[in-house]
Design a protein around this motif. Structure first.
Motif, PDB file in Angstrom:
ATOM      1  N   HIS A  82       0.872  -1.167   0.000  1.00 46.05           N
ATOM      2  CA  HIS A  82       0.000   0.000   0.000  1.00 46.05           C
ATOM      3  C   HIS A  82       0.912   1.220   0.000  1.00 46.05           C
ATOM      4  N   TYR A  83       0.788   2.060  -1.014  1.00 45.70           N
ATOM      5  CA  TYR A  83       1.657   3.220  -1.155  1.00 45.70           C
ATOM      6  C   TYR A  83       0.960   4.463  -0.603  1.00 45.70           C
ATOM      7  N   ILE A  84       1.682   5.258   0.214  1.00 44.45           N
ATOM      8  CA  ILE A  84       1.142   6.531   0.699  1.00 44.45           C
ATOM      9  C   ILE A  84       1.354   7.563  -0.402  1.00 44.45           C
ATOM     10  N   LEU A  85       0.264   7.946  -1.062  1.00 45.17           N
ATOM     11  CA  LEU A  85       0.347   8.822  -2.232  1.00 45.17           C
ATOM     12  C   LEU A  85      -0.679   9.947  -2.138  1.00 45.17           C
ATOM     13  N   PRO A  86      -0.238  11.209  -2.241  1.00 46.67           N
ATOM     14  CA  PRO A  86      -1.186  12.316  -2.327  1.00 46.67           C
ATOM     15  C   PRO A  86      -1.566  12.582  -3.783  1.00 46.67           C
ATOM     16  N   VAL A  87      -2.846  12.473  -4.081  1.00 54.11           N
ATOM     17  CA  VAL A  87      -3.346  12.662  -5.450  1.00 54.11           C
ATOM     18  C   VAL A  87      -4.220  13.912  -5.483  1.00 54.11           C
ATOM     19  N   THR A  88      -3.996  14.758  -6.481  1.00 56.71           N
ATOM     20  CA  THR A  88      -4.786  15.973  -6.620  1.00 56.71           C
ATOM     21  C   THR A  88      -5.186  16.183  -8.072  1.00 56.71           C
ATOM     22  N   GLY A 131      -4.635  15.156 -13.392  1.00 58.06           N
ATOM     23  CA  GLY A 131      -4.089  15.656 -12.136  1.00 58.06           C
ATOM     24  C   GLY A 131      -2.660  15.202 -11.968  1.00 58.06           C
ATOM     25  N   ARG A 132      -2.239  15.085 -10.715  1.00 55.23           N
ATOM     26  CA  ARG A 132      -0.865  14.683 -10.466  1.00 55.23           C
ATOM     27  C   ARG A 132      -0.716  14.073  -9.069  1.00 55.23           C
ATOM     28  N   TYR A 133       0.415  13.378  -8.903  1.00 58.55           N
ATOM     29  CA  TYR A 133       0.839  12.914  -7.586  1.00 58.55           C
ATOM     30  C   TYR A 133       1.705  14.016  -6.986  1.00 58.55           C
ATOM     31  N   ILE A 134       1.314  14.537  -5.836  1.00 59.42           N
ATOM     32  CA  ILE A 134       2.097  15.578  -5.185  1.00 59.42           C
ATOM     33  C   ILE A 134       3.377  14.961  -4.622  1.00 59.42           C
ATOM     34  N   ASN A 135       4.492  15.606  -4.881  1.00 61.18           N
ATOM     35  CA  ASN A 135       5.785  15.085  -4.454  1.00 61.18           C
ATOM     36  C   ASN A 135       5.931  15.234  -2.934  1.00 61.18           C
ATOM     37  N   ASP A 138      -1.262  22.651 -10.009  1.00 64.25           N
ATOM     38  CA  ASP A 138      -0.383  23.659  -9.406  1.00 64.25           C
ATOM     39  C   ASP A 138       0.152  23.204  -8.054  1.00 64.25           C
ATOM     40  N   LEU A 139      -0.476  22.208  -7.452  1.00 60.56           N
ATOM     41  CA  LEU A 139       0.013  21.638  -6.203  1.00 60.56           C
ATOM     42  C   LEU A 139       1.036  20.559  -6.541  1.00 60.56           C
ATOM     43  N   LYS A 140       2.292  20.874  -6.310  1.00 54.20           N
ATOM     44  CA  LYS A 140       3.341  19.962  -6.744  1.00 54.20           C
ATOM     45  C   LYS A 140       4.119  19.322  -5.602  1.00 54.20           C
ATOM     46  N   TYR A 195       8.164   0.887   4.657  1.00 54.71           N
ATOM     47  CA  TYR A 195       9.267   0.583   3.759  1.00 54.71           C
ATOM     48  C   TYR A 195       9.465   1.768   2.821  1.00 54.71           C
ATOM     49  N   LEU A 196      10.710   2.213   2.631  1.00 56.89           N
ATOM     50  CA  LEU A 196      11.012   3.252   1.647  1.00 56.89           C
ATOM     51  C   LEU A 196      10.966   2.626   0.260  1.00 56.89           C
ATOM     52  N   VAL A 197      10.192   3.210  -0.644  1.00 57.64           N
ATOM     53  CA  VAL A 197      10.046   2.636  -1.982  1.00 57.64           C
ATOM     54  C   VAL A 197      10.131   3.738  -3.037  1.00 57.64           C
ATOM     55  N   GLU A 198      10.587   3.342  -4.215  1.00 58.66           N
ATOM     56  CA  GLU A 198      10.504   4.213  -5.381  1.00 58.66           C
ATOM     57  C   GLU A 198       9.257   3.821  -6.170  1.00 58.66           C
ATOM     58  N   PHE A 199       8.327   4.761  -6.278  1.00 60.40           N
ATOM     59  CA  PHE A 199       7.091   4.533  -7.018  1.00 60.40           C
ATOM     60  C   PHE A 199       7.362   4.932  -8.466  1.00 60.40           C
ATOM     61  N   LYS A 200       7.411   3.945  -9.352  1.00 58.15           N
ATOM     62  CA  LYS A 200       7.952   4.184 -10.684  1.00 58.15           C
ATOM     63  C   LYS A 200       6.925   4.553 -11.742  1.00 58.15           C
ATOM     64  N   GLU A 201       5.702   4.139 -11.578  1.00 55.72           N
ATOM     65  CA  GLU A 201       4.700   4.403 -12.619  1.00 55.72           C
ATOM     66  C   GLU A 201       3.330   4.551 -11.997  1.00 55.72           C
ATOM     67  N   GLY A 202       2.693   5.709 -12.234  1.00 52.46           N
ATOM     68  CA  GLY A 202       1.381   5.953 -11.672  1.00 52.46           C
ATOM     69  C   GLY A 202       0.270   5.682 -12.663  1.00 52.46           C
ATOM     70  N   ALA A 203      -0.927   6.103 -12.305  1.00 57.37           N
ATOM     71  CA  ALA A 203      -2.086   5.911 -13.174  1.00 57.37           C
ATOM     72  C   ALA A 203      -2.002   6.866 -14.364  1.00 57.37           C
ATOM     73  N   GLN A 204      -2.505   6.398 -15.486  1.00 60.56           N
ATOM     74  CA  GLN A 204      -2.522   7.233 -16.684  1.00 60.56           C
ATOM     75  C   GLN A 204      -3.353   8.484 -16.430  1.00 60.56           C
ATOM     76  N   GLY A 205      -2.817   9.644 -16.841  1.00 59.47           N
ATOM     77  CA  GLY A 205      -3.537  10.901 -16.649  1.00 59.47           C
ATOM     78  C   GLY A 205      -3.121  11.654 -15.397  1.00 59.47           C
ATOM     79  N   LEU A 206      -2.303  11.007 -14.542  1.00 56.95           N
ATOM     80  CA  LEU A 206      -1.784  11.653 -13.341  1.00 56.95           C
ATOM     81  C   LEU A 206      -0.275  11.841 -13.491  1.00 56.95           C
ATOM     82  N   GLU A 207       0.162  13.083 -13.488  1.00 57.60           N
ATOM     83  CA  GLU A 207       1.585  13.382 -13.641  1.00 57.60           C
ATOM     84  C   GLU A 207       2.372  12.879 -12.432  1.00 57.60           C
ATOM     85  N   LEU A 208       3.584  12.410 -12.697  1.00 59.47           N
ATOM     86  CA  LEU A 208       4.433  11.849 -11.648  1.00 59.47           C
ATOM     87  C   LEU A 208       5.857  12.341 -11.830  1.00 59.47           C
TER      88      LEU A 208
END
Length: 324
Positions: free
Chosen positions: A122-128, A213-217, A132-134, A234-247
């Protein structure tokens, strides 16, 4: 003669019934009852519940599982208290519960918990939907949801935000369920959906497809700090998000894993059976539950913050070479 005939008929019927009973009740394999057990999952429709239901169907000939809804922390406590044989929780709850920390600091240690398997991230991800929220340091005054009340995400979100200097007075958390939260984000009732979620994730995919939208860094340094400070992450690199959401790439965050747990006193044979059933049907489970498709079978047995594995699970993992 008629009286003798009636007596003979009664004797014959009794003998016939006794013979039938002997042929069916001779202690053979057909007479062995399939053991039963309860497994606590999550609300219907969520991945956790689907996994429990799917597993119960695949192993019903060797173990009959009654699948019941539950919650991350509730499942850990119920299994520890022997109210159910099995439960699906998260590593954050299991590790902190076992050690009596965080949410469990005033509830006592859950020392009866034993691990059977880790299942997916389960990844902790802020989606907006606001491009402009980066970065999370831009969230002063934001309205957000961190998942349902009492879930595992909210304390992690608060810690993330505290690293940017924000206090709880600087933002508003609205306790929506996951589906409600996604709809609230699409309707601009909140600024972001900030919670732990498996991936692939249909809610994120829908937001990306319909809204963009995008995943807020969150910042690698914040992710590293949170992984060190909060057990079960666990520290992870999230490499690919959902289509249409900038990463932004590289994108680092923390994850916790879904984990199948049991009580230390559940018989070894019963735990061995469910572990073997999970392993033998792993490919089929992945076909039914996309989150498991990307989780290597070799990681069924991974360290869960030092919480012991049950002897029944260890016995099986030793047989198939997964035990270290």
């Amino acid at each position: 003669m008629k009286k003798i005939g009636k007596v003979s008929l009664v004797v014959f019927l009794i003998a016939l019934l006794a013979l039938a009973g002997c042929s069916q009740g001779n202690g053979g394999k057909d007479d062995e009852k399939v053991p039963t057990a309860r497994i606590l999952t999550g609300p219907p429709g969520l991945t956790v519940h689907t996994v429990g239901s799917t597993l119960s169907e695949y192993i019903k000939d060797s173990l009959v599982l009654t699948v019941e809804p539950g919650s991350t922390n509730g499942n850990a406590m119920s299994v520890n208290n022997k109210e159910a044989e099995f439960g699906i929780s998260m590593t954050t709850a299991v590790v902190n519960g076992f050690n009596g920390k965080e949410f469990y600091a005033d509830k006592g240690k859950l020392e009866n918990i034993r691990v059977i398997a880790t299942l997916w991230h389960h990844y902790i991800l802020p989606v907006t939907t606001n491009k402009d929220l980066k970065h999370i340091d831009q969230l002063k005054g934001a309205k957000l949801t961190a998942g349902p009340p009492g879930g595992d995400s909210e304390p992690l979100v608060k810690k993330y935000l505290s690293y940017t200097g924000l206090t709880e007075d600087d933002y508003t958390i609205i306790p929506f369920g996951f589906q409600e939260g996604a709809e609230a984000l699409k309707n601009r009732q909140i600024d972001l959906l900030f919670s732990g979620a498996p991936f692939p994730n249909p809610l994120q995919e829908d937001i990306g497809k319909t809204q963009g939208g995008r995943y807020i860094n969150v910042g690698k340094e914040n992710a590293e700090r949170l992984a060190k400070e909060y057990d079960g992450l666990y520290l992870v690199e999230f490499k690919e998000g959902a289509q249409g959401l900038e990463l932004d790439k590289p994108y680092y965050t923390v994850s916790y894993k879904a984990v199948l747990i049991t009580h230390v006193d559940v018989p070894e044979e019963t735990v061995y059976t469910i572990t073997k059933g999970l392993y033998d049907n792993y490919t089929r489970m992945g076909d039914a539950v996309g989150n498991m498709r990307t989780f290597p079978i070799e990681e069924l047995m991974t360290d869960v913050g030092g919480v012991p594995y049950h002897d029944g699970a260890l016995k099986f993992y030793n047989e198939v070479g997964l035990a270290e």
